[in-house]
Design a protein around this motif. Sequence first.
Motif, PDB file in Angstrom:
ATOM      1  N   ILE A  53       0.973  -1.206  -0.075  1.00 59.86           N
ATOM      2  CA  ILE A  53      -0.066   0.011  -0.215  1.00 59.86           C
ATOM      3  C   ILE A  53       0.977   1.185  -0.066  1.00 59.86           C
ATOM      4  CG2 ILE A  53      -1.876   1.324   1.370  1.00 59.86           C
ATOM      5  CD1 ILE A  53      -2.727  -1.280   2.610  1.00 59.86           C
ATOM      6  N   GLU A  54       0.583   2.238  -0.789  1.00 57.01           N
ATOM      7  CA  GLU A  54       1.312   3.432  -0.542  1.00 57.01           C
ATOM      8  C   GLU A  54       0.361   4.502  -0.581  1.00 57.01           C
ATOM      9  OE1 GLU A  54       3.055   3.907  -4.467  1.00 57.01           O
ATOM     10  OE2 GLU A  54       4.419   1.906  -4.244  1.00 57.01           O
ATOM     11  N   LEU A  55       0.898   5.572   0.290  1.00 56.27           N
ATOM     12  CA  LEU A  55       0.103   6.748   0.709  1.00 56.27           C
ATOM     13  C   LEU A  55       1.084   7.953   0.376  1.00 56.27           C
ATOM     14  CD1 LEU A  55      -0.851   5.894   4.475  1.00 56.27           C
ATOM     15  CD2 LEU A  55      -2.127   5.793   2.273  1.00 56.27           C
ATOM     16  N   TYR A  56       0.405   8.924  -0.247  1.00 56.34           N
ATOM     17  CA  TYR A  56       1.100  10.106  -0.776  1.00 56.34           C
ATOM     18  C   TYR A  56       0.610  11.253   0.052  1.00 56.34           C
ATOM     19  CZ  TYR A  56       1.865   6.722  -4.567  1.00 56.34           C
ATOM     20  OH  TYR A  56       2.182   5.460  -5.315  1.00 56.34           O
ATOM     21  N   ALA A  57       1.709  12.250  -0.394  1.00 54.49           N
ATOM     22  CA  ALA A  57       1.221  13.606   0.258  1.00 54.49           C
ATOM     23  C   ALA A  57       0.215  14.289   0.004  1.00 54.49           C
ATOM     24  CB  ALA A  57       2.529  14.327   0.535  1.00 54.49           C
ATOM     25  N   ASP A  58      -0.190  14.120  -1.248  1.00 54.35           N
ATOM     26  CA  ASP A  58      -1.198  14.749  -2.073  1.00 54.35           C
ATOM     27  C   ASP A  58      -2.775  14.139  -1.420  1.00 54.35           C
ATOM     28  OD1 ASP A  58      -1.327  12.393  -3.261  1.00 54.35           O
ATOM     29  OD2 ASP A  58      -1.367  13.424  -5.304  1.00 54.35           O
ATOM     30  N   HIS A  59      -2.618  13.255  -0.655  1.00 52.06           N
ATOM     31  CA  HIS A  59      -3.688  12.536   0.044  1.00 52.06           C
ATOM     32  C   HIS A  59      -4.440  11.492  -0.965  1.00 52.06           C
ATOM     33  CE1 HIS A  59      -4.442  17.188   1.524  1.00 52.06           C
ATOM     34  NE2 HIS A  59      -3.666  16.388   2.213  1.00 52.06           N
ATOM     35  N   SER A  60      -3.632  11.025  -1.912  1.00 53.08           N
ATOM     36  CA  SER A  60      -4.113   9.885  -2.763  1.00 53.08           C
ATOM     37  C   SER A  60      -3.430   8.851  -2.144  1.00 53.08           C
ATOM     38  CB  SER A  60      -3.738  10.184  -4.220  1.00 53.08           C
ATOM     39  OG  SER A  60      -2.162  10.375  -4.391  1.00 53.08           O
ATOM     40  N   GLY A  61      -3.798   7.783  -2.651  1.00 53.67           N
ATOM     41  CA  GLY A  61      -3.027   6.238  -2.239  1.00 53.67           C
ATOM     42  C   GLY A  61      -3.390   5.109  -3.062  1.00 53.67           C
ATOM     43  N   VAL A  62      -2.762   4.053  -3.216  1.00 58.95           N
ATOM     44  CA  VAL A  62      -2.937   3.063  -3.984  1.00 58.95           C
ATOM     45  C   VAL A  62      -2.366   1.796  -3.244  1.00 58.95           C
ATOM     46  CG1 VAL A  62      -0.636   3.138  -4.875  1.00 58.95           C
ATOM     47  CG2 VAL A  62      -2.461   1.872  -6.106  1.00 58.95           C
ATOM     48  N   THR A  63      -3.517   0.748  -3.562  1.00 56.92           N
ATOM     49  CA  THR A  63      -3.439  -0.643  -2.952  1.00 56.92           C
ATOM     50  C   THR A  63      -3.188  -1.531  -4.105  1.00 56.92           C
ATOM     51  OG1 THR A  63      -5.033  -0.089  -1.004  1.00 56.92           O
ATOM     52  CG2 THR A  63      -4.376  -2.560  -1.399  1.00 56.92           C
ATOM     53  N   TYR A  64      -2.159  -2.200  -4.107  1.00 57.63           N
ATOM     54  CA  TYR A  64      -1.617  -3.302  -4.900  1.00 57.63           C
ATOM     55  C   TYR A  64      -2.070  -4.771  -4.365  1.00 57.63           C
ATOM     56  CZ  TYR A  64       0.982   0.314  -7.137  1.00 57.63           C
ATOM     57  OH  TYR A  64       1.420   1.638  -7.853  1.00 57.63           O
ATOM     58  N   SER A  65      -2.954  -5.353  -4.992  1.00 59.05           N
ATOM     59  CA  SER A  65      -3.578  -6.630  -4.428  1.00 59.05           C
ATOM     60  C   SER A  65      -3.478  -7.699  -5.509  1.00 59.05           C
ATOM     61  CB  SER A  65      -4.529  -6.522  -3.591  1.00 59.05           C
ATOM     62  OG  SER A  65      -5.709  -5.905  -4.640  1.00 59.05           O
ATOM     63  N   ALA A  66      -3.872  -8.837  -5.073  1.00 61.09           N
ATOM     64  CA  ALA A  66      -3.901 -10.066  -6.102  1.00 61.09           C
ATOM     65  C   ALA A  66      -4.926 -10.871  -5.634  1.00 61.09           C
ATOM     66  CB  ALA A  66      -2.774 -10.791  -6.287  1.00 61.09           C
ATOM     67  N   VAL A  67      -5.972 -10.861  -6.585  1.00 63.23           N
ATOM     68  CA  VAL A  67      -7.413 -11.748  -6.035  1.00 63.23           C
ATOM     69  C   VAL A  67      -7.667 -12.615  -7.360  1.00 63.23           C
ATOM     70  CG1 VAL A  67      -8.251 -10.508  -4.405  1.00 63.23           C
ATOM     71  CG2 VAL A  67      -8.916 -10.032  -6.794  1.00 63.23           C
ATOM     72  N   GLU A  68      -8.417 -13.794  -6.958  1.00 66.26           N
ATOM     73  CA  GLU A  68      -8.700 -14.597  -8.313  1.00 66.26           C
ATOM     74  C   GLU A  68      -9.686 -13.729  -9.092  1.00 66.26           C
ATOM     75  OE1 GLU A  68     -11.347 -18.919  -8.579  1.00 66.26           O
ATOM     76  OE2 GLU A  68     -10.243 -18.698  -6.756  1.00 66.26           O
ATOM     77  N   ALA A  69      -9.602 -14.223 -10.528  1.00 67.02           N
ATOM     78  CA  ALA A  69     -10.360 -13.415 -11.201  1.00 67.02           C
ATOM     79  C   ALA A  69     -12.027 -13.637 -11.476  1.00 67.02           C
ATOM     80  CB  ALA A  69     -10.046 -13.834 -12.658  1.00 67.02           C
ATOM     81  N   GLY A  70     -12.541 -12.909 -11.701  1.00 68.24           N
ATOM     82  CA  GLY A  70     -14.259 -12.995 -11.567  1.00 68.24           C
ATOM     83  C   GLY A  70     -14.898 -11.974 -10.878  1.00 68.24           C
ATOM     84  N   TRP A  71     -15.704 -12.310 -10.031  1.00 69.84           N
ATOM     85  CA  TRP A  71     -16.394 -11.274  -9.044  1.00 69.84           C
ATOM     86  C   TRP A  71     -15.539 -10.616  -7.856  1.00 69.84           C
ATOM     87  CZ3 TRP A  71     -16.893 -12.635  -3.891  1.00 69.84           C
ATOM     88  CH2 TRP A  71     -16.758 -14.234  -3.794  1.00 69.84           C
ATOM     89  N   ARG A  72     -14.532 -11.198  -7.622  1.00 68.92           N
ATOM     90  CA  ARG A  72     -13.761 -10.673  -6.417  1.00 68.92           C
ATOM     91  C   ARG A  72     -13.034  -9.286  -6.763  1.00 68.92           C
ATOM     92  NH1 ARG A  72     -13.394 -16.354  -6.173  1.00 68.92           N
ATOM     93  NH2 ARG A  72     -13.396 -17.306  -3.932  1.00 68.92           N
ATOM     94  N   PRO A  73     -12.515  -9.110  -8.085  1.00 72.86           N
ATOM     95  CA  PRO A  73     -12.040  -7.910  -7.950  1.00 72.86           C
ATOM     96  C   PRO A  73     -12.856  -6.541  -8.118  1.00 72.86           C
ATOM     97  CG  PRO A  73     -11.119  -9.485  -9.895  1.00 72.86           C
ATOM     98  CD  PRO A  73     -12.099 -10.207  -8.797  1.00 72.86           C
ATOM     99  N   VAL A  74     -14.223  -7.124  -8.479  1.00 75.06           N
ATOM    100  CA  VAL A  74     -15.266  -5.952  -8.412  1.00 75.06           C
ATOM    101  C   VAL A  74     -15.439  -5.670  -6.852  1.00 75.06           C
ATOM    102  CG1 VAL A  74     -17.844  -5.719  -8.706  1.00 75.06           C
ATOM    103  CG2 VAL A  74     -16.410  -6.801 -10.148  1.00 75.06           C
ATOM    104  N   LEU A  75     -15.403  -6.640  -6.144  1.00 73.28           N
ATOM    105  CA  LEU A  75     -15.702  -6.193  -4.858  1.00 73.28           C
ATOM    106  C   LEU A  75     -14.564  -5.693  -3.861  1.00 73.28           C
ATOM    107  CD1 LEU A  75     -17.398  -9.591  -3.245  1.00 73.28           C
ATOM    108  CD2 LEU A  75     -18.481  -7.425  -3.674  1.00 73.28           C
ATOM    109  N   VAL A  76     -13.478  -5.834  -4.634  1.00 72.05           N
ATOM    110  CA  VAL A  76     -12.020  -5.189  -3.981  1.00 72.05           C
ATOM    111  C   VAL A  76     -12.199  -3.783  -4.338  1.00 72.05           C
ATOM    112  CG1 VAL A  76      -9.521  -5.047  -4.021  1.00 72.05           C
ATOM    113  CG2 VAL A  76     -10.626  -7.408  -3.758  1.00 72.05           C
ATOM    114  N   SER A  77     -12.498  -3.536  -5.575  1.00 69.68           N
ATOM    115  CA  SER A  77     -12.630  -1.982  -6.244  1.00 69.68           C
ATOM    116  C   SER A  77     -13.748  -1.351  -5.364  1.00 69.68           C
ATOM    117  CB  SER A  77     -12.856  -2.224  -7.698  1.00 69.68           C
ATOM    118  OG  SER A  77     -11.648  -2.741  -8.276  1.00 69.68           O
TER     119      SER A  77
END
Length: 228
Positions: A53-77
């Motif tokens: 996970i990365e947090l930035y000074a401009d109040h943005s951030g990003v999470t890098y994750s890996a999940v099984e394809a299908g409906w799971r990426p929808v729930l994560v997003s």
Amino acid sequence: MNKWLKTLLFLAGSALLTRLIPFSSVFRNLDTMFHEFGHALVTLLLSGNVLRIELYADHSGVTYSAVEAGWRPVLVSLSGYPLASLFALLLFYLYAKGRERWGLLLSSLVSLIMLVLYVRGGFGMLWLGGFIALNLALLYLWPKASRYYYLFLAFLTLEESVMGTLFLFSASLLSPSGAGDAANLAGLTFLPAFFWAALFVLFSLLCAKWSLGFFFRNEGMRSYRNNR
């Protein structure tokens, strides 16, 4: 006054007033922390892996994750914005119960988990470490000030949880491919980015309405006790 209008006016006033407080910009990353933690938490619940996970000074951030394809990426997003709104709601619920200490300890625990396990990079690690230290200092060295500090964090988080969805909705109309989680969901489903962004806006406003309900209810009870 209509409760929705009251909610919007109070949020606007909070957004204006908190910007007058020195160093308030530093604490706006609390909403980002909850947002990214939401992505990480749902990833783990779906048996995926949180890479970093990365947090930035401009109040943005990003999470890098890996999940099984299908409906799971929808729930994560889907999870980031709603869980940030729910965390804001939880802070107000704890305030209404007189358990501000629990709220500060919970925020510190989330920060510690992210610091130890997932966040890498100078600013994110520095911010999380500083936030934990400040929380503990106020809790144990200056407890009388901790209530006002808690309210400041709660309102700032609530305000940012709503403003973030409004900015996302604007981006989804002007530049759909750059609309963050809404763009990811548009790529994963047949629904456009502005639909997802609008859904996030509505949920954040609903949580804001409930949060302010807890706040006003608690202040009313406090006033009643004082009058008695």
